[in-house]
Design a protein around this motif. Structure first.
Motif, PDB file in Angstrom:
ATOM      1  N   SER B 107       0.821  -1.204   0.000  1.00  0.00           N
ATOM      2  CA  SER B 107       0.000   0.000   0.000  1.00  0.00           C
ATOM      3  C   SER B 107       0.859   1.261   0.000  1.00  0.00           C
ATOM      4  O   SER B 107       0.615   2.203  -0.751  1.00  0.00           O
ATOM      5  CB  SER B 107      -0.891  -0.038   1.236  1.00  0.00           C
ATOM      6  N   ALA B 108       1.902   1.269   0.847  1.00  0.00           N
ATOM      7  CA  ALA B 108       2.771   2.445   0.926  1.00  0.00           C
ATOM      8  C   ALA B 108       3.631   2.553  -0.320  1.00  0.00           C
ATOM      9  O   ALA B 108       3.960   3.644  -0.772  1.00  0.00           O
ATOM     10  CB  ALA B 108       3.648   2.348   2.173  1.00  0.00           C
ATOM     11  N   TRP B 109       4.023   1.412  -0.862  1.00  0.00           N
ATOM     12  CA  TRP B 109       4.954   1.404  -1.994  1.00  0.00           C
ATOM     13  C   TRP B 109       4.283   1.873  -3.277  1.00  0.00           C
ATOM     14  O   TRP B 109       4.778   2.751  -3.963  1.00  0.00           O
ATOM     15  CB  TRP B 109       5.489  -0.011  -2.173  1.00  0.00           C
ATOM     16  N   GLY B 111       0.959   2.989  -3.633  1.00  0.00           N
ATOM     17  CA  GLY B 111       0.016   4.095  -3.538  1.00  0.00           C
ATOM     18  C   GLY B 111      -1.125   3.890  -4.516  1.00  0.00           C
ATOM     19  O   GLY B 111      -1.447   2.759  -4.876  1.00  0.00           O
ATOM     20  N   ASP B 115      -3.419   1.190  -2.983  1.00  0.00           N
ATOM     21  CA  ASP B 115      -3.615   1.725  -1.641  1.00  0.00           C
ATOM     22  C   ASP B 115      -5.103   1.913  -1.355  1.00  0.00           C
ATOM     23  O   ASP B 115      -5.598   1.527  -0.296  1.00  0.00           O
ATOM     24  CB  ASP B 115      -2.869   3.065  -1.549  1.00  0.00           C
ATOM     25  N   ARG B 119      -7.026  -0.117   1.512  1.00  0.00           N
ATOM     26  CA  ARG B 119      -7.544   0.671   2.621  1.00  0.00           C
ATOM     27  C   ARG B 119      -9.043   0.441   2.804  1.00  0.00           C
ATOM     28  O   ARG B 119      -9.523   0.308   3.923  1.00  0.00           O
ATOM     29  CB  ARG B 119      -7.247   2.143   2.401  1.00  0.00           C
ATOM     30  N   ARG B 163      -2.439  -1.369   9.111  1.00  0.00           N
ATOM     31  CA  ARG B 163      -2.497   0.084   9.325  1.00  0.00           C
ATOM     32  C   ARG B 163      -1.187   0.624   9.868  1.00  0.00           C
ATOM     33  O   ARG B 163      -0.679   1.654   9.398  1.00  0.00           O
ATOM     34  CB  ARG B 163      -3.644   0.418  10.273  1.00  0.00           C
ATOM     35  N   ARG B 166       1.561   0.310   7.141  1.00  0.00           N
ATOM     36  CA  ARG B 166       1.349   1.251   6.047  1.00  0.00           C
ATOM     37  C   ARG B 166       1.811   2.651   6.453  1.00  0.00           C
ATOM     38  O   ARG B 166       2.554   3.304   5.718  1.00  0.00           O
ATOM     39  CB  ARG B 166      -0.125   1.275   5.662  1.00  0.00           C
ATOM     40  N   ALA B 170       5.165   4.395   4.866  1.00  0.00           N
ATOM     41  CA  ALA B 170       5.034   5.619   4.074  1.00  0.00           C
ATOM     42  C   ALA B 170       6.088   6.633   4.532  1.00  0.00           C
ATOM     43  O   ALA B 170       6.706   7.310   3.709  1.00  0.00           O
ATOM     44  CB  ALA B 170       3.635   6.193   4.231  1.00  0.00           C
TER      45      ALA B 170
END
Lengths: 480, 278
Positions: B107-109, B111, B115, B119, B163, B166, B170
Motif C-alpha cells: 500500500s505504501a509502496w 500508492g 492503496d 484501505r 495500518r 502502512r 510511508a
C-alpha cells in the motif's frame, strides 16, 4: 534569595562534567561581566553545550557535574541541581539550540511567550500584553496568533528569545544560535544579542560562527576536548591566535580557504553536451512562486551553486534538477551518461541519508555489489577521507556528523558520478570539520571530473568553491 | 549533528535495557509454559480418559491438579489446552502479521489504486468488532471447527498490522535514506531489507506479543460462552465454564486454567513493554 541588582557578574570557579568513562568539560575561572559579552567557540563535541547546561543545572541525570559558580555574591554548587531552579527565567535564561524544536508545537506563539512572564496566571491579560509588547519590539507583530511550525527559522529564534527573556533574566546563555540561519536572520540575531548586552545584561554565547563572535566582541574562549585552550579579548583571539587549534579554527573560514581546487576551476567545456538541462522550469509552493522560467545547463566538470536565504526553495530547485520533485512548468532532461546511478546527492543531515538501524557496512556493501566496486577501492577511498574501514561496523547514530558526511561522500563516489548535488552538505558542521569535509569533497569531485551542484546559504562558501551562482529569493525573479 | 549532550543521553537510553529483570522473568515464564505445553501432552495421561470412580478427586502427588467431574486428569487437560492455545494463537498471529505487513508495504509502496483498495478492505474489517468477525466465520463453518476459529482470528487481526505498517512504511519511503538508495539504484530488495524491515521489526514484535494475548483471550472467551471449540476438547475457556458448577467442592479445577491464562497474558504484556522501552 539574592538581591537581583547584585547579579552583575557570573564567575565559574570550576566546572567539571563527566560520564562514567569520559570527561566532557573541565574548565576553571571564567568570568562574565555585565556589558561585556563572552563567546565560547570550538569544535562540536568539545563540551560547549554541556557547559551551558551544567551552569543552568539542566544536565541529563547520567552526567555528573562538579564545581561551583557565583552569580553576584551568591555561590552555587554545580553538583546540586535543584537549587538553581528558582533562578530560571528570573535571573538566568537559556536560548536553546534549534529553537524551532524548543517551542511547543501545540501552543500559539503569544501564549507560550506569556507563560514566562513574572506572575503569570492562565488567561491573564497583563502577561499576554507583555508578550505582545515583546514580540512587537522584536519585529514579530502579528505572529502572536501563529503556531510555531508556520514560522521561519529566524522568526522561531526570535520567539524563543522573547520567551526566554520575558522573565527579566539578566544572564542569558545562548546555545548555537546561528545554526541554519541565513545572513539576514543572522544580522537580526546579532543586533538582538547586542541589545541585551547594552541593557546591562550578561551574555554567554556558544557558537561555531566566528563572524558572530567577531560582531559580538567582548571576550572569546576557545574550547577543545573539554578544556579551554585559549581565551582573551575578541580582537586579539580572533586575529592573532596563539594556540594551534585556535589558528586552525580561524583558517577554517571559507573566505580564507586556499587549496589546489580553489584555483583551477571552470575548465568546463562549453561545447560538451550538457548532463542536466533545465528549460524554463517553474515551481510554486502553496501559491508562492519559488522560481520561474529558470533555465540551466550543467556540463561536465562545471561547478554551480544555488545561493539565497533559507526557505526560498534552493533545495527544491536542486531536487527539481535531479528530477526528485515535480515541477509546475518546463522540463528537465538528463543525458545518457547520467544513467546507472551517476547522479548522486549529499544531504544536509547525513544521519538521515543512511538506513538508521543497520550497520553502515551493510549499506555500503549493497552499493559495492550493485556497482561492482571491490573492497580495496572502498578502503583506499575511506583512507583518503581519514577514516578506518572498521568505522563501518557502527550504525549511523554512533558516528559523528562530520565522519558520517565523509562516509556519505565516499558512498556517493562509488558509482563514479558525473553530477554530484551537495545540499547544504557542510552547514551543520563546525568550521574545522567543514573545511576538511569540503576539501575532501572537492578533491574527489575534481579528481573524478564530476560536475558539482552546491546548495548553500553561505556566500563565502560558494565563492571559495568558485562556482557559477544561481541566486534565489533576493528579488522576485531568480537571477543568474 | 546532535550535540554531545543529546548523544550521550541517547547512548544510555539505547545501551542498557531499562527493565532487564522483568524481561528475563517474562521470558522464563513463557519458556516454562511452552515446555509444559509441548512436553506435557507427550508424557502425561490421555486427557480424554475417564475414570468415573475418581470423580472430583483432590490433588495428589501423582495428579497434582486432581481430577475433574469425569475423573479426567486435569494436568493433562491443562497441558493439552495450553498447547492448543499457544499453537493456534501463533498460527493466527503469523498469518495476520504476514498478510498485514505485505499489504501495508504494498500500500505504501504503490500508492494509487492499490492503496485505495487495500484501505477500503481494511476499513470494512475495522467497522466490525473483532469478536464479531470470529463469530461470523465460526457460524459459517460447522460448529467448533479449528479452521474456522483460526481463519476468524487471523482475519480479525491483520488490519492492525496493515495500518501500522502502512503508516510507518510511508514515512520510511519518503525519507532521505530511501531517496539516496534510489539514486544509488540499489533496487527494491535493498529498500525492503535495509530500510523497511529493520524499521518495522520493533513495532511488529510489540504488535505480535499483543496479538498473542488477544488471540488466546478471544479463543477462551469463545470457549467460555460455548460458541468456540466444543467439548470434549480441552480448551482453557471451556475448562473454566465446565468447572464452574463444582467451584465450591473442587476449586482447583477452575484455578488451573485461569492461572495459565493469567501467566500467559502477563508474560506477553511484559515482553511487549520491555520491547517498547528497549
Amino acid at each position: 534569595m539574592t538581591d537581583p541588582n547584585a547579579a552583575d557578574t557570573l564567575v565559574v570557579h570550576r566546572a567539571v562534567v563527566r560520564t562514567p568513562t569520559t570527561v566532557l568539560v573541565d574548565v576553571r575561572d571564567i568570568t562574565v561581566r555585565a556589558g561585556r559579552p563572552l563567546t565560547i567557540v570550538g569544535e562540536s563535541g568539545s563540551g560547549k553545550s554541556v557547559l551551558a547546561h551544567a551552569l543552568m543545572g539542566t544536565l541529563p541525570p547520567e552526567l555528573a557535574a562538579e564545581g561551583s559558580m557565583s552569580i553576584g555574591r551568591s555561590r552555587f554548587d554545580l553538583a546540586e541541581r535543584a537549587g538553581r531552579r528558582s533562578l530560571w527565567g528570573r535571573q538566568v535564561a537559556l536560548l536553546p539550540q534549534e529553537p524551532a524544536l524548543a517551542l511547543d508545537p501545540t501552543m500559539r506563539v503569544r501564549d507560550q511567550v506569556a507563560e514566562g512572564a513574572p506572575g503569570w496566571r492562565p488567561r491573564e491579560t497583563a502577561a499576554l500584553k507583555r508578550a505582545d509588547d515583546r514580540l512587537e519590539r522584536l519585529g514579530l507583530e502579528g505572529a502572536g496568533r501563529a503556531f510555531p511550525h508556520t514560522l521561519s527559522g529566524g522568526m522561531a529564534q526570535r520567539v524563543a528569545y522573547a520567551a526566554a527573556t520575558i522573565g527579566g533574566a539578566d544572564i542569558l546563555l545562548v546555545d548555537e544560535p546561528s545554526k541554519g540561519l541565513d545572513r539576514e536572520s543572522l544580522d537580526r540575531l546579532a543586533v538582538m544579542l547586542a541589545a541585551h548586552v547594552e541593557r546591562g545584561g550578561l551574555l554567554v554565547t556558544i557558537t561555531h560562527d566566528l563572524g558572530l563572535a567577531r560582531r559580538l566582541g567582548g571576550d572569546v574562549v576557545v574550547m577543545q576536548d573539554a578544556a579551554v585552550v585559549e581565551s582573551g579579548p575578541a580582537e586579539e583571539v580572533l586575529t592573532r591566535p596563539v594556540h594551534p587549534y585556535a589558528k586552525r579554527l580561524l583558517a577554517a573560514e571559507p573566505s580564507k580557504w586556499s587549496a589546489p581546487w580553489t584555483r583551477d576551476n571552470l575548465r568546463a567545456d562549453e561545447a560538451a553536451e550538457p548532463l542536466v538541462t533545465a528549460h524554463r522550469v517553474s515551481k510554486a509552493y502553496t501559491g508562492k512562486p519559488l522560481f520561474q522560467d529558470l533555465s540551466v545547463e550543467i556540463r561536465p566538470r562545471e561547478r554551480w551553486a544555488v545561493v539565497g536565504p533559507s526557505g526560498v526553495g534552493k533545495t527544491t530547485l536542486g531536487n527539481a534538477l535531479l528530477r526528485l520533485t515535480d515541477i509546475d512548468a518546463g522540463w528537465v532532461r538528463h543525458s545518457g551518461t547520467t544513467r546507472g546511478g551517476r547522479i548522486q546527492k549529499l544531504y544536509q543531515d547525513p544521519g538521515l541519508a543512511f538506513p538508521r538501524r543497520v550497520p553502515l557496512e551493510s549499506s555500503v556493501r549493497d552499493v559495492m555489489r550493485r556497482h561492482r566496486v571491490d573492497e580495496r577501492h572502498v578502503r583506499s577511498l575511506l583512507d583518503e577521507m581519514g577514516l578506518p574501514f572498521a568505522i563501518l561496523r557502527r550504525r549511523p547514530g554512533q558516528v559523528s556528523g562530520g565522519e558520517l558526511q565523509r562516509i556519505a561522500i565516499a558512498r556517493a563516489m562509488l558509482p563514479r558520478p558525473v553530477v554530484l548535488f551537495a545540499d547544504e552538505a557542510t552547514s551543520r558542521l563546525d568550521p574545522v570539520s567543514q573545511a576538511t569535509t569540503m576539501d575532501l569533497l572537492m578533491r574527489q569531485v575534481t579528481g573524478d571530473g564530476c560536475a558539482l551542484l552546491l546548495v548553500t546559504h553561505d556566500l563565502d562558501l560558494a565563492e571559495a568553491v568558485g562556482a557559477r551562482q544561481i541566486r534565489l529569493g533576493a528579488d522576485e525573479e531568480a537571477s543568474l | 549533528m546532535t550535540s554531545p549532550l543529546l548523544a550521550t543521553a541517547a547512548d544510555t537510553a539505547t545501551g542498557g535495557r531499562r527493565r532487564p529483570l522483568a524481561r528475563r522473568t517474562a521470558i522464563a515464564g513463557l519458556g516454562v509454559l511452552v515446555a509444559f505445553a509441548l512436553v506435557g501432552p507427550l508424557v502425561l495421561a490421555d486427557p480424554a480418559a475417564q475414570d468415573l470412580d475418581r470423580y472430583l478427586q483432590g490433588p495428589t502427588l501423582l495428579e497434582p491438579l486432581g481430577r475433574d467431574e469425569y475423573g479426567r486428569s486435569v494436568v493433562a487437560r491443562v497441558a493439552h489446552a495450553t498447547r492448543l492455545s499457544l499453537l493456534l494463537a501463533s498460527a493466527c498471529v503469523a498469518t495476520a502479521l504476514l498478510l498485514g505487513t505485505a499489504a501495508g508495504i504494498a500500500s505504501a509502496w504503490f500508492g494509487g489504486w492499490v492503496d485505495a483498495v487495500l484501505r477500503a478492505v481494511s476499513e470494512a474489517f475495522v467497522a466490525l468488532p473483532a469478536l464479531l468477525v470470529v463469530l461470523l466465520v465460526s457460524a459459517l463453518a460447522s460448529g467448533g471447527s479449528l479452521w474456522a476459529l483460526y481463519l476468524g482470528l487471523a482475519l480479525a487481526q491483520w488490519v492492525e498490522y496493515f495500518r501500522v505498517v502502512r503508516a510507518r512504511s510511508a514515512l520510511v519511503m519518503g525519507s532521505a535514506a530511501v531517496e539516496a538508495s534510489r539514486l544509488l539504484e540499489l533496487g527494491p530488495g535493498h529498500i525492503v531489507r535495509r530500510h523497511l524491515l529493520p524499521d518495522l521489526r520493533p513495532v511488529l514484535v510489540t504488535l505480535a506479543s499483543l496479538g498473542m494475548v488477544t488471540s488466546i483471550l478471544a479463543m477462551s472467551t469463545l470457549g467460555f460462552v460455548k460458541v468456540g471449540l466444543q467439548p470434549p476438547r480441552a480448551e482453557l475457556g471451556l475448562m473454566i465454564t465446565e468447572a464452574f458448577p463444582f467451584y465450591d467442592v473442587a476449586p482447583w479445577l477452575s484455578i488451573a486454567p485461569i492461572a495459565v491464562l493469567f501467566v500467559l497474558t502477563i508474560c506477553f504484556l511484559t515482553l511487549r513493554d520491555s520491547e517498547e522501552t528497549a
